[in-house]
Design an enzyme around this catalytic site. Structure first.
Site, PDB file in Angstrom:
ATOM      1  CG  PHE A   1      42.812  58.903  57.621  1.00 54.09           C
ATOM      2  CD1 PHE A   1      43.857  58.877  56.722  1.00 54.09           C
ATOM      3  CD2 PHE A   1      41.548  58.576  57.165  1.00 54.09           C
ATOM      4  CE1 PHE A   1      43.641  58.531  55.391  1.00 54.09           C
ATOM      5  CE2 PHE A   1      41.316  58.237  55.842  1.00 54.09           C
ATOM      6  CZ  PHE A   1      42.371  58.212  54.954  1.00 54.09           C
ATOM      7  CE  LYS A   2      45.114  54.822  53.714  1.00 59.30           C
ATOM      8  NZ  LYS A   2      45.964  56.030  53.719  1.00 59.30           N
TER       9      LYS A   2
END
Ligand SMILES: *Cc1c(COP(=O)(O)O)cnc(C)c1O
Length: 477
Positions: free
Chosen positions: A119-120
């Site tokens: 998700f980063k």
């Protein structure tokens, strides 16, 4: 919009002034002076927006020192189906963060379809474009030095590779990352990306980075910067997908949704907190930790008790192996009624490694009003959750998402959709998946040979002088 420090002793600053920096000069974290609030009518309009439109509607409330057309262009360049294309079968990459419905009222929010499968990428890809834009405007350059145990470093490298005015020096422990994570980073050959494998553990890497940024002369001469999780623009970019998910999981604004968030540095769930403050009808924000349960302890007892490195466990959800939740100070600031003097007192203790008891200070009663609950997962529960999810729904989830699902289900309420944030794809953690379900997870075809690709990596002893020498020689001045 101006930004203030949680410690109250820094001058107010604009968005682009805090974009490239880290902590505020007084040691605090930057937050907007106030949170814009969307009305019911505005939410109804937003319900029909694409991800890019939604991102612009939200970011433009917080960014007033980049011309609107430029901001829009940077957003449109970032959030493309091509950039977030590692979707599961049947998902539409145009959704950018599609929901994966496990059963009615239970969803995964696919946040890991970007280039590094975690998700980063959601925030970091935008950060790369914002950095390049702002550095060009200021005719400046930056040399990012960071340490990673996996997801952050690769997300930063894939966001910054090929960008003008930016170099990335990323330290990682020789052992510790999964083979997939290593290959992901080391196979990047862009001339502005420098992989440094340190013969030591993650803490050695972190100590080296700290030593470099504590050397003021070196830092100034070589324009050393960071992209750590306290960067406000990262939190800001993450607010968007809470809105996107809310609209996808409901059909009118009278409904509420709960979010379960696998948490470490409290950046992801902090964005959820801000989304709620902006008027998004969120019921519960469920903070899920692994065995490193500093956040769970806080939400259960009101005591915030950061641990030291010696009391940080290495777990099978390694990106949550955090002993001190660096973004927590942002939520604490709101919790104490934005009283900076209180935060200064409290964090003087935290910085000495002491615990702070919000309850005995009478500052914990509010926490329920903010919708937070929590729980801690562990290796056995994680394995069981991965197995159950595979058996019940035919879906393979990664170890971090499993912690989120495991804890989230304990707080599931009838009639309120539960959205679990999928923070990584299982392909990054093959051994753990193999242990859970007896087979390796699938992997996107284009990454099939990742481990066999030629590598660009400098091996280094845990020696600060060696690191400084290397940086200086590569920058060449
Ligand atoms: C970074 C990370 C987390 C933790 O997110 P925070 O914002 O630090 O709370 C959870 N899962 C994965 C896979 C991560 O990479």
């Amino acid at each position: 919009m101006k930004y203030i420090s949680t410690r109250g002793q820094s001058t107010k600053a604009g968005f682009t002034d805090i974009l490239l920096g880290g902590l505020a000069p007084d040691g605090g974290l930057y937050l907007p002076e106030s949170y814009p609030h969307f009305s019911d009518a505005e939410l109804t309009v937003m319900r029909g927006m694409s991800y890019r439109e939604l991102a612009f509607a939200i970011l433009s409330c917080y960014v007033d020192d980049i011309p609107a057309d430029d901001l829009k262009r940077l957003i449109d360049k970032t959030y493309t189906a091509q950039n977030y294309h590692f979707v599961r079968e049947g998902q539409n990459p145009e959704d950018i963060t599609p929901l994966l419905t496990l059963e009615p009222g239970l969803h995964l929010l696919s946040l890991s379809n970007g280039p590094t499968l975690a998700f980063k990428d959601m925030a970091m890809q935008l950060l790369g474009n914002l950095f390049e834009y702002e550095l060009a405007r200021r005719k400046e350059s930056i040399n990012i030095v960071g340490a990673t145990s996996g997801d952050t470093g690769s997300a930063a490298e894939y966001a910054m590779c090929g960008k003008q005015g930016i170099r990335v020096f990323m330290l990682s422990p020789v052992e510790g990352m999964t083979p997939f994570q290593q290959a992901q980073m080391y196979s990047l050959h862009d001339p502005n990306i420098y992989n440094i494998a340190v013969k030591g553990v993650f803490d050695d890497c972190q100590d080296m980075v700290k030593a470099v940024s504590n050397d003021a002369a070196f830092k100034a001469r070589y324009k050393i910067g960071a992209v750590n999780s306290i960067n406000w623009a990262r939190v800001l970019a993450q607010i968007v997908y809470y809105f996107k998910a809310y609209f996808a999981a409901t059909d009118n604004n009278a409904q509420k949704v709960s979010f379960a968030v696998p948490s470490g540095n409290f950046g992801n769930i902090c964005a959820g907190h801000i989304a709620r403050m902006m008027g998004l009808p969120i019921d519960k924000l469920i903070a899920a930790t692994n065995e490193n349960d500093v956040l769970d302890e806080f939400f259960r007892t009101g005591v915030y008790r950061p641990r030291d490195a010696a009391h940080t466990y290495h777990t099978s959800s390694p990106s949550m192996d955090i002993s001190k939740a660096s973004n927590f100070e942002r939520f604490a600031y709101d919790l104490v009624g934005r009283d900076a003097a209180r935060i200064r007192d409290m964090w003087a203790k935290v910085d000495r490694g002491e615990a702070v008891d919000f309850k005995s200070l009478g500052l914990f009663d509010n926490v329920k009003g903010y919708g937070f609950v929590s729980g801690a997962s562990n290796h056995a529960l994680r394995m069981q959750t991965i197995r159950d999810t595979y058996d019940l729904y035919g879906v393979v989830i990664d170890t971090h998402t499993a912690d989120g699902l495991n804890v989230g289900l304990k707080f599931r309420q009838p009639g309120i959709p539960l959205v679990v944030l999928e923070t990584a794809l299982p392909a990054k953690f093959e051994d753990a998946i193999q242990e859970a379900i007896g087979q390796k997870p699938g992997r996107p075809a284009e990454l099939a040979n990742l481990e066999a690709l030629p590598r660009k990596v400098e091996i280094m002893a845990p020696d600060v002088a060696a690191l400084k020498g290397y940086i200086a020689s590569q920058i060449g001045q």
